[in-house]
Design a protein around this motif. Structure first.
Motif, PDB file in Angstrom:
ATOM      1  N   ALA A   1     -53.341 -19.883  24.548  1.00 38.05           N
ATOM      2  CA  ALA A   1     -54.597 -19.274  25.007  1.00 38.05           C
ATOM      3  C   ALA A   1     -55.413 -20.258  25.828  1.00 38.05           C
ATOM      4  CB  ALA A   1     -55.402 -18.783  23.805  1.00 38.05           C
ATOM      5  N   LEU A   2     -55.461 -21.509  25.415  1.00 35.89           N
ATOM      6  CA  LEU A   2     -56.198 -22.525  26.173  1.00 35.89           C
ATOM      7  C   LEU A   2     -55.535 -22.803  27.520  1.00 35.89           C
ATOM      8  CD1 LEU A   2     -56.900 -24.992  23.220  1.00 35.89           C
ATOM      9  CD2 LEU A   2     -58.635 -23.686  24.461  1.00 35.89           C
ATOM     10  N   ARG A   3     -54.213 -22.793  27.519  1.00 34.76           N
ATOM     11  CA  ARG A   3     -53.474 -23.058  28.757  1.00 34.76           C
ATOM     12  C   ARG A   3     -53.660 -21.919  29.764  1.00 34.76           C
ATOM     13  NH1 ARG A   3     -48.636 -23.472  26.632  1.00 34.76           N
ATOM     14  NH2 ARG A   3     -49.138 -25.517  25.734  1.00 34.76           N
ATOM     15  N   ALA A   4     -53.968 -20.727  29.270  1.00 32.51           N
ATOM     16  CA  ALA A   4     -54.135 -19.567  30.160  1.00 32.51           C
ATOM     17  C   ALA A   4     -55.466 -19.582  30.896  1.00 32.51           C
ATOM     18  CB  ALA A   4     -54.006 -18.275  29.352  1.00 32.51           C
ATOM     19  N   VAL A   5     -56.397 -20.412  30.464  1.00 31.79           N
ATOM     20  CA  VAL A   5     -57.688 -20.505  31.152  1.00 31.79           C
ATOM     21  C   VAL A   5     -57.482 -21.234  32.484  1.00 31.79           C
ATOM     22  CG1 VAL A   5     -60.043 -21.410  31.041  1.00 31.79           C
ATOM     23  CG2 VAL A   5     -58.939 -20.539  28.977  1.00 31.79           C
ATOM     24  N   PRO A   6     -57.872 -20.644  33.604  1.00 32.73           N
ATOM     25  CA  PRO A   6     -57.641 -21.277  34.921  1.00 32.73           C
ATOM     26  C   PRO A   6     -58.303 -22.650  35.025  1.00 32.73           C
ATOM     27  CG  PRO A   6     -58.343 -18.987  35.173  1.00 32.73           C
ATOM     28  CD  PRO A   6     -58.529 -19.341  33.731  1.00 32.73           C
ATOM     29  N   ASP A   7     -57.656 -23.547  35.756  1.00 29.80           N
ATOM     30  CA  ASP A   7     -58.200 -24.894  35.926  1.00 29.80           C
ATOM     31  C   ASP A   7     -59.494 -24.912  36.724  1.00 29.80           C
ATOM     32  OD1 ASP A   7     -56.326 -26.243  34.457  1.00 29.80           O
ATOM     33  OD2 ASP A   7     -54.955 -26.527  36.152  1.00 29.80           O
ATOM     34  N   ASN A   8     -59.727 -23.881  37.563  1.00 26.98           N
ATOM     35  CA  ASN A   8     -60.965 -23.903  38.353  1.00 26.98           C
ATOM     36  C   ASN A   8     -62.205 -23.770  37.472  1.00 26.98           C
ATOM     37  OD1 ASN A   8     -60.806 -21.224  37.636  1.00 26.98           O
ATOM     38  ND2 ASN A   8     -60.357 -20.486  39.703  1.00 26.98           N
ATOM     39  N   ILE A   9     -62.045 -23.219  36.250  1.00 25.84           N
ATOM     40  CA  ILE A   9     -63.158 -23.164  35.298  1.00 25.84           C
ATOM     41  C   ILE A   9     -63.542 -24.587  34.895  1.00 25.84           C
ATOM     42  CG2 ILE A   9     -63.911 -22.358  33.032  1.00 25.84           C
ATOM     43  CD1 ILE A   9     -63.589 -20.106  34.998  1.00 25.84           C
ATOM     44  N   ARG A  10     -62.531 -25.389  34.599  1.00 25.07           N
ATOM     45  CA  ARG A  10     -62.791 -26.777  34.214  1.00 25.07           C
ATOM     46  C   ARG A  10     -63.376 -27.575  35.390  1.00 25.07           C
ATOM     47  NH1 ARG A  10     -58.009 -25.019  32.058  1.00 25.07           N
ATOM     48  NH2 ARG A  10     -57.706 -25.231  29.801  1.00 25.07           N
TER      49      ARG A  10
ATOM     50  N   LEU B   1     -63.573 -18.596  26.648  1.00 33.02           N
ATOM     51  CA  LEU B   1     -62.613 -17.775  27.394  1.00 33.02           C
ATOM     52  C   LEU B   1     -61.280 -17.656  26.667  1.00 33.02           C
ATOM     53  CD1 LEU B   1     -63.295 -19.052  31.034  1.00 33.02           C
ATOM     54  CD2 LEU B   1     -63.972 -16.866  30.035  1.00 33.02           C
ATOM     55  N   ALA B   2     -60.906 -18.693  25.938  1.00 31.42           N
ATOM     56  CA  ALA B   2     -59.629 -18.674  25.219  1.00 31.42           C
ATOM     57  C   ALA B   2     -59.742 -18.044  23.837  1.00 31.42           C
ATOM     58  CB  ALA B   2     -59.089 -20.103  25.073  1.00 31.42           C
ATOM     59  N   PHE B   3     -60.972 -17.792  23.381  1.00 36.57           N
ATOM     60  CA  PHE B   3     -61.168 -17.321  22.013  1.00 36.57           C
ATOM     61  C   PHE B   3     -60.448 -16.010  21.693  1.00 36.57           C
ATOM     62  CE2 PHE B   3     -63.639 -15.298  18.581  1.00 36.57           C
ATOM     63  CZ  PHE B   3     -63.468 -16.266  17.599  1.00 36.57           C
ATOM     64  N   PRO B   4     -60.427 -14.998  22.590  1.00 40.28           N
ATOM     65  CA  PRO B   4     -59.684 -13.769  22.257  1.00 40.28           C
ATOM     66  C   PRO B   4     -58.216 -14.024  21.934  1.00 40.28           C
ATOM     67  CG  PRO B   4     -61.108 -13.389  24.139  1.00 40.28           C
ATOM     68  CD  PRO B   4     -61.148 -14.858  23.866  1.00 40.28           C
ATOM     69  N   GLY B   5     -57.559 -14.867  22.736  1.00 39.99           N
ATOM     70  CA  GLY B   5     -56.156 -15.189  22.456  1.00 39.99           C
ATOM     71  C   GLY B   5     -55.990 -15.986  21.178  1.00 39.99           C
ATOM     72  N   ILE B   6     -56.926 -16.908  20.917  1.00 41.31           N
ATOM     73  CA  ILE B   6     -56.887 -17.685  19.675  1.00 41.31           C
ATOM     74  C   ILE B   6     -57.043 -16.767  18.473  1.00 41.31           C
ATOM     75  CG2 ILE B   6     -58.116 -19.427  18.322  1.00 41.31           C
ATOM     76  CD1 ILE B   6     -58.821 -20.812  20.956  1.00 41.31           C
ATOM     77  N   LEU B   7     -57.995 -15.835  18.552  1.00 41.21           N
ATOM     78  CA  LEU B   7     -58.239 -14.910  17.448  1.00 41.21           C
ATOM     79  C   LEU B   7     -57.042 -14.005  17.211  1.00 41.21           C
ATOM     80  CD1 LEU B   7     -60.451 -14.126  15.440  1.00 41.21           C
ATOM     81  CD2 LEU B   7     -61.224 -12.408  17.080  1.00 41.21           C
TER      82      LEU B   7
ATOM     83  N   ALA C   1     -55.072 -27.692  18.347  1.00 43.63           N
ATOM     84  CA  ALA C   1     -54.667 -27.160  19.647  1.00 43.63           C
ATOM     85  C   ALA C   1     -55.591 -27.655  20.754  1.00 43.63           C
ATOM     86  CB  ALA C   1     -54.670 -25.635  19.598  1.00 43.63           C
ATOM     87  N   ILE C   2     -56.898 -27.713  20.495  1.00 42.91           N
ATOM     88  CA  ILE C   2     -57.854 -28.195  21.506  1.00 42.91           C
ATOM     89  C   ILE C   2     -57.590 -29.660  21.833  1.00 42.91           C
ATOM     90  CG2 ILE C   2     -60.290 -28.732  21.917  1.00 42.91           C
ATOM     91  CD1 ILE C   2     -60.991 -26.223  20.301  1.00 42.91           C
ATOM     92  N   TYR C   3     -57.334 -30.459  20.814  1.00 43.31           N
ATOM     93  CA  TYR C   3     -57.059 -31.883  21.072  1.00 43.31           C
ATOM     94  C   TYR C   3     -55.784 -32.061  21.894  1.00 43.31           C
ATOM     95  CZ  TYR C   3     -55.618 -36.685  20.330  1.00 43.31           C
ATOM     96  OH  TYR C   3     -55.196 -37.974  20.533  1.00 43.31           O
ATOM     97  N   LEU C   4     -54.706 -31.383  21.486  1.00 48.39           N
ATOM     98  CA  LEU C   4     -53.432 -31.563  22.182  1.00 48.39           C
ATOM     99  C   LEU C   4     -53.486 -31.034  23.610  1.00 48.39           C
ATOM    100  CD1 LEU C   4     -50.914 -30.570  19.351  1.00 48.39           C
ATOM    101  CD2 LEU C   4     -51.380 -32.867  20.225  1.00 48.39           C
ATOM    102  N   GLU C   5     -54.221 -29.960  23.830  1.00 46.90           N
ATOM    103  CA  GLU C   5     -54.223 -29.323  25.146  1.00 46.90           C
ATOM    104  C   GLU C   5     -55.269 -29.916  26.090  1.00 46.90           C
ATOM    105  OE1 GLU C   5     -52.386 -26.999  27.800  1.00 46.90           O
ATOM    106  OE2 GLU C   5     -51.809 -27.196  25.683  1.00 46.90           O
ATOM    107  N   GLU C   6     -56.418 -30.342  25.553  1.00 46.38           N
ATOM    108  CA  GLU C   6     -57.518 -30.741  26.416  1.00 46.38           C
ATOM    109  C   GLU C   6     -57.778 -32.249  26.430  1.00 46.38           C
ATOM    110  OE1 GLU C   6     -59.050 -28.620  28.381  1.00 46.38           O
ATOM    111  OE2 GLU C   6     -57.975 -26.894  27.582  1.00 46.38           O
TER     112      GLU C   6
END
Length: 394
Positions: free
Chosen positions: A270-279, A300-306, A198-203
């Protein structure tokens, strides 16, 4: 009246379909409300039926009997109890009296007055269910019951024994251990692979034909019947790699294949829900993409991943079809000690019990379903709690 009708027709805001649309909206509302009530009613009826059938299994009948411990009774358990008790006490319990002697050597060459597990037909007779006791046995059981020599006690056998061909001696212990070992393998394989994918595909992955092809296949895998994963596990892990059949290792790897799409999809969300301003803030501080993802996006995405992973684990725990294909529905009386040993899981054992003709298996099936539902609800409750506990306000 004609003037009023004429005014409506010449009113630019008048919609002649308004009444029919309101009627359709009310009809749709009634339909959805009826569907909701029907679903709740069905769920309540299911739970009520399981509770009514399953609660009696948590209590089992015991008979107070004089048990003789000597070489003759240990060699032939028919001589361990008086003749009139032989058909109303559990044969499986009598077979294990040598274990009592091992625990209590002082019992040897003595007669002990003790509570003995009753035969399943006696238990069903006392509970008012279908039974196959002879008339003289019924009279004898009634006499013992009136004299206080029969009691219903908490069914510890159900939680401490494995499967058995004798109904009153069958339990869920071996299937629980098998389920735990299988789920450990499942999460050990599916969680890291799913999250990293998921991290590779999303980030990191670019928008090209290859990644789009992978995404389409992942979404398709999440929707195919679970029995196909069983066939895949049979073909790859057993036939190709020669792994032991009916083992938690093969079962865990098979369920990992089934759980992977769920973990990948939920982790990407969960990764997509993290705002872009963080990045962007991380890039502004001079961090590279790996550092931003590892130190800022992933926490930040860990709660949704878990949460998604635990829900996937709960779904895997309730699966039966893929495990039947790889042989985990076999009769396994002893709990496995290694992931390569023969084992069964709770859903498969409940499936086996449901086909048994004895009445005690029916109530034990319902009791096992209650235990399984309790575990699944607990896993979902843990997922909700962890999500709330670890959730970060942006």
């Amino acid at each position: 009246m004609k003037r009023k009708k004429k005014n409506k027709q010449h009113n630019p805001f008048y919609d002649p379909t308004l009444k029919s649309r309101h009627t359709s909206a009310k009809r749709f509302k009634r339909f959805t409300l009826t569907s909701l009530i029907f679903s709740i009613t069905f769920l309540a009826f299911f739970l009520f039926d399981m509770i009514v059938k399953g609660l009696p299994a948590f209590n089992v009948a015991y008979i107070k009997v004089d048990v003789t411990f000597n070489e003759k009774s240990l060699d032939d358990t028919r001589f361990a109890v008086p003749k009139e008790y032989r058909d109303i006490v559990s044969r499986a319990w009598l077979r294990d009296i040598n274990k009592l002697v091992e625990k209590n050597p002082s019992y040897m060459n003595t007669t002990q007055n003790m509570w003995v597990l009753a035969d399943d037909q006696v238990d069903q007779y006392l509970k008012g269910h279908n039974y196959k006791l002879k008339e003289n046995e019924q009279v004898f059981v009634d006499e013992l019951n009136s004299n206080g020599l029969i009691e219903k006690k908490f069914n510890t056998v159900f939680f401490t024994n494995g499967d058995s061909k004798i109904p009153e001696y069958a339990g869920i212990f071996s299937s629980v251990i098998g389920s735990i070992l299988t789920l450990i393998i499942t999460m050990a394989v599916a969680f890291p692979i799913g999250v990293m994918t998921a991290i590779y595909l999303e980030e990191f992955a670019g928008d090209n034909k290859f990644t789009r092809f992978i995404e389409i296949n992942i979404n398709n895998l999440a929707a195919i019947p679970s029995i196909l994963f069983g066939l895949l596990g049979l073909a790859i892990f057993i036939n190709l790699f020669g792994m032991p059949r009916s083992s938690p290792l093969v079962g865990g790897l098979t369920l990992a294949l089934m759980t992977l799409p769920i973990i990948i999809v939920s982790s990407r969300a969960a990764l997509r829900a993290v705002p872009d301003n963080i990045r962007q803030a991380g890039y502004g501080l001079g961090l590279n993409k790996i550092q931003v993802t590892r130190d800022h996006v992933l926490p930040l995405a860990f709660p949704g991943i878990l949460t998604g992973s635990i829900i996937g684990l709960a779904q895997a725990m309730g699966e039966t079809a893929p495990l039947i294909i790889i042989g985990m529905i076999a009769f396994i009386p002893d709990a496995p000690t290694m992931v390569t040993g023969a084992a069964t899981v709770m859903p498969a054992q409940l499936f086996t019990w449901a086909g048994m003709p004895e009445g005690m298996y029916i109530e034990k099936t319902a009791a096992g379903i209650l235990v399984l539902l309790t575990i699944l609800i607990s896993l979902n409750a843990i997922a909700i709690y962890l999500r709330k506990k670890l959730e970060v306000k942006w």
